[in-house]
Motif scaffolding. Structure first.
Motif, PDB file in Angstrom:
ATOM      1  N   VAL A   2     -31.599 -56.835 -25.207  1.00  0.00           N
ATOM      2  CA  VAL A   2     -31.310 -55.699 -24.349  1.00  0.00           C
ATOM      3  C   VAL A   2     -31.553 -54.396 -25.082  1.00  0.00           C
ATOM      4  O   VAL A   2     -31.482 -54.313 -26.306  1.00  0.00           O
ATOM      5  CB  VAL A   2     -29.842 -55.759 -23.856  1.00  0.00           C
ATOM      6  CG1 VAL A   2     -29.604 -56.979 -22.993  1.00  0.00           C
ATOM      7  CG2 VAL A   2     -28.886 -55.744 -25.027  1.00  0.00           C
ATOM      8  N   LEU A   4     -29.994 -50.706 -24.669  1.00  0.00           N
ATOM      9  CA  LEU A   4     -28.884 -50.079 -23.962  1.00  0.00           C
ATOM     10  C   LEU A   4     -28.918 -48.563 -24.090  1.00  0.00           C
ATOM     11  O   LEU A   4     -29.246 -48.022 -25.151  1.00  0.00           O
ATOM     12  CB  LEU A   4     -27.557 -50.614 -24.507  1.00  0.00           C
ATOM     13  CG  LEU A   4     -27.401 -52.131 -24.468  1.00  0.00           C
ATOM     14  CD1 LEU A   4     -26.107 -52.549 -25.153  1.00  0.00           C
ATOM     15  CD2 LEU A   4     -27.433 -52.631 -23.043  1.00  0.00           C
ATOM     16  N   ASP A  24     -29.501 -51.116 -19.065  1.00  0.00           N
ATOM     17  CA  ASP A  24     -30.399 -51.909 -19.903  1.00  0.00           C
ATOM     18  C   ASP A  24     -31.801 -51.810 -19.336  1.00  0.00           C
ATOM     19  O   ASP A  24     -32.047 -52.244 -18.210  1.00  0.00           O
ATOM     20  CB  ASP A  24     -29.940 -53.364 -19.927  1.00  0.00           C
ATOM     21  CG  ASP A  24     -30.998 -54.300 -20.447  1.00  0.00           C
ATOM     22  OD1 ASP A  24     -31.096 -55.430 -19.930  1.00  0.00           O
ATOM     23  OD2 ASP A  24     -31.743 -53.898 -21.362  1.00  0.00           O
ATOM     24  N   LEU A  29     -29.371 -57.686 -19.423  1.00  0.00           N
ATOM     25  CA  LEU A  29     -27.940 -57.399 -19.563  1.00  0.00           C
ATOM     26  C   LEU A  29     -27.097 -58.390 -18.781  1.00  0.00           C
ATOM     27  O   LEU A  29     -25.993 -58.731 -19.172  1.00  0.00           O
ATOM     28  CB  LEU A  29     -27.685 -55.961 -19.107  1.00  0.00           C
ATOM     29  CG  LEU A  29     -26.265 -55.415 -19.107  1.00  0.00           C
ATOM     30  CD1 LEU A  29     -26.285 -53.913 -19.367  1.00  0.00           C
ATOM     31  CD2 LEU A  29     -25.550 -55.704 -17.800  1.00  0.00           C
TER      32      LEU A  29
END
Length: 123
Positions: A2, A4, A24, A29
């Protein structure tokens, strides 16, 4: 893995509310346990809230229990942290984090982190 990105931080007064978002960009995610952490000036990074991949298991730090709410919208690859009744001691940089296993309050257990968003609560 991921990727973020947090958003939603800002400067507010005590008693106000903010909602943080963690998105994400990769789209994985939905398979991860997610956590929110924070680091106040001069302090260690601390656990704030965690949520399992399906949203069925949620935990909070005692300091935010009853004031903060973590939630997730897997279809949108986003996790939220609703923060109500904010206090000056909530001032910190807030981070979202992801891990493949069950929720843990230990930062080292998470292998993906966002850059953080600043939350400042004035008295």
């Amino acid at each position: 893995q991921v990727q973020l990105q947090e958003s939603g931080g800002g400067l507010v007064q005590a008693g106000d509310s903010l909602r943080l978002s963690c998105a994400d960009s990769v789209g994985t995610l939905r398979d991860c346990t997610m956590g929110w952490f924070r680091r106040a000036p001069g302090k260690e990074r601390e656990f704030v809230a965690g949520i399992s991949w399906e949203g069925g298991r949620i935990s909070y730090a005692d300091s935010v229990q009853g004031r903060f709410t973590i939630s997730r919208h897997n279809a949108e690859n986003t996790v939220y942290l609703q923060m109500d009744s904010l206090k000056p001691e909530d001032t910190a940089v807030y981070y979202c984090a992801a891990r493949a296993g069950p929720s843990t309050t230990v930062p080292i257990g998470y292998n993906s982190w966002g850059q953080g968003t600043q939350v400042t609560v004035s008295s």
